[in-house]
Design an enzyme around this catalytic site. Structure first.
Site, PDB file in Angstrom:
ATOM      1  N   ASP A 193       0.218   5.355   0.561  1.00  0.00           N
ATOM      2  CA  ASP A 193      -0.863   6.202   1.076  1.00  0.00           C
ATOM      3  C   ASP A 193      -0.595   7.694   1.031  1.00  0.00           C
ATOM      4  O   ASP A 193       0.459   8.160   1.482  1.00  0.00           O
ATOM      5  CB  ASP A 193      -1.102   5.903   2.573  1.00  0.00           C
ATOM      6  CG  ASP A 193      -1.772   4.582   2.823  1.00  0.00           C
ATOM      7  OD1 ASP A 193      -2.293   4.001   1.875  1.00  0.00           O
ATOM      8  OD2 ASP A 193      -1.777   4.151   3.982  1.00  0.00           O
ATOM      9  N   GLU A 235      -3.025  10.505   2.923  1.00  0.00           N
ATOM     10  CA  GLU A 235      -4.235  10.762   3.704  1.00  0.00           C
ATOM     11  C   GLU A 235      -4.203  12.219   4.162  1.00  0.00           C
ATOM     12  O   GLU A 235      -3.170  12.704   4.634  1.00  0.00           O
ATOM     13  CB  GLU A 235      -4.334   9.834   4.923  1.00  0.00           C
ATOM     14  CG  GLU A 235      -4.651   8.400   4.559  1.00  0.00           C
ATOM     15  CD  GLU A 235      -4.933   7.550   5.800  1.00  0.00           C
ATOM     16  OE1 GLU A 235      -6.030   6.997   5.887  1.00  0.00           O
ATOM     17  OE2 GLU A 235      -4.051   7.474   6.669  1.00  0.00           O
ATOM     18  N   GLU A 259       0.847  -1.201   0.000  1.00  0.00           N
ATOM     19  CA  GLU A 259       0.000   0.000   0.000  1.00  0.00           C
ATOM     20  C   GLU A 259       0.879   1.245   0.000  1.00  0.00           C
ATOM     21  O   GLU A 259       1.939   1.273   0.640  1.00  0.00           O
ATOM     22  CB  GLU A 259      -0.902  -0.010   1.242  1.00  0.00           C
ATOM     23  CG  GLU A 259      -1.969   1.060   1.276  1.00  0.00           C
ATOM     24  CD  GLU A 259      -2.933   0.863   2.448  1.00  0.00           C
ATOM     25  OE1 GLU A 259      -3.350   1.881   3.018  1.00  0.00           O
ATOM     26  OE2 GLU A 259      -3.251  -0.305   2.783  1.00  0.00           O
TER      27      GLU A 259
END
Length: 285
Positions: free
Chosen positions: A102, A104, A100
């Site tokens: 990311d 955010e 993953e």
């Protein structure tokens, strides 16, 4: 001469079609996956919006899976009092040993800065958080958030400025995402139990619905289908230079500037969290 002219016209027409396709129709690139109508694709596929209210957030997922690529998306974040909200934009595979990458965006009270939270998971293990303030208001206009993922490294960039690099250090025994195809996901959701000041500031539902907007998606990438990878570019240049791209001297200076002036958390400096010593990549990178 006439035949040559017609061929040139045809080639130019095909080129124009390819260039238009590169601008991206979001209906062709993404599925709205949850939110019961709170996610919408508008303006003939040129704009996507996610909304959050007290009942539910919303999200979308790419139709394609990717194994390496340069992924760009322009995003305009929730304006005003966005405390308690999280806008997540990330690449991820599936399963307990997933990879993953990311972005955010942690909302905040009006006038206080957003926090850009980044993380990298390899084989199901994350805990590689770095957080930044931005040098602009990300709610006033669209800004480009990019992930360059190739066999050498992962580079996070904002408006073309690199902010973080995660290098391939497999030769030192550190896993690197390279075998699992990943989809693109994004969601807008309620995280007021932790997102703003550790959960002290809750979402103000009188300001709902909260809305984030997306446009100008572009992927120069290797798409994954039926167990094989096909590398292409959705830009007018079919160059795959991104596959070998790394930070040049200017990029190194820019990443140092961002990390000196705007980084607010780095797991590689958190002695309380890692009293027995930092993860191996911290000293090797």
């Amino acid at each position: 001469m006439t035949k040559i002219f017609l061929v040139l016209v045809l080639l130019q027409t095909l080129f124009n079609i390819l260039v238009v396709a590169s601008a991206g129709n979001l209906n062709q690139d993404f599925d709205l996956t949850w939110g019961d109508g709170r996610a919408q694709i508008l303006d003939n596929g040129q704009l996507l919006t996610l909304s959050l209210d007290k009942t539910s957030g919303s999200g979308f997922r790419s139709k394609n899976q990717y194994l390496f690529g340069k992924i760009d998306m322009q995003i305009k974040l929730v304006p005003g009092n966005s405390a308690g909200t999280v806008t997540a934009y990330y690449l991820s595979s599936l399963g307990s040993t997933h990879d993953e990458i990311d972005f955010e965006f942690l909302g905040n009270l009006s006038g206080d800065p957003y926090i850009l939270h980044t993380n990298v998971f390899t084989q199901g293990k994350g805990n590689r958080e770095q957080q930044f303030y931005l040098w602009f208001d990300p709610t006033k206009d669209f800004h480009t958030y990019s992930i360059l993922w190739n066999p050498q490294s992962i580079i996070f960039s904002v408006d073309g400025t690199p902010i973080r690099q995660f290098k391939n250090l497999e030769s030192k025994g550190i896993p690197f995402p390279k075998n699992q195809a990943m989809s693109i996901y994004s969601s807008l959701w309620n995280a007021d139990d932790w997102a703003t000041r550790g959960g002290l500031v809750k979402a103000d539902w009188s300001k709902a619905p909260f809305t984030a907007s997306y446009r100008n998606f572009n992927a120069q990438a290797c798409t994954w289908s039926s167990g094989s990878s096909h590398c292409s570019s959705s830009s007018s240049s079919s160059s795959s230079s991104w596959l070998s791209q790394s930070l040049d001297a200017t990029g190194q200076e820019r990443i140092k500037w961002v990390q000196k002036n705007y980084m607010i958390y780095n797991y590689c400096r958190d002695t309380k969290r890692f009293p027995q010593g930092f993860p191996a990549e911290c000293s090797l990178a």
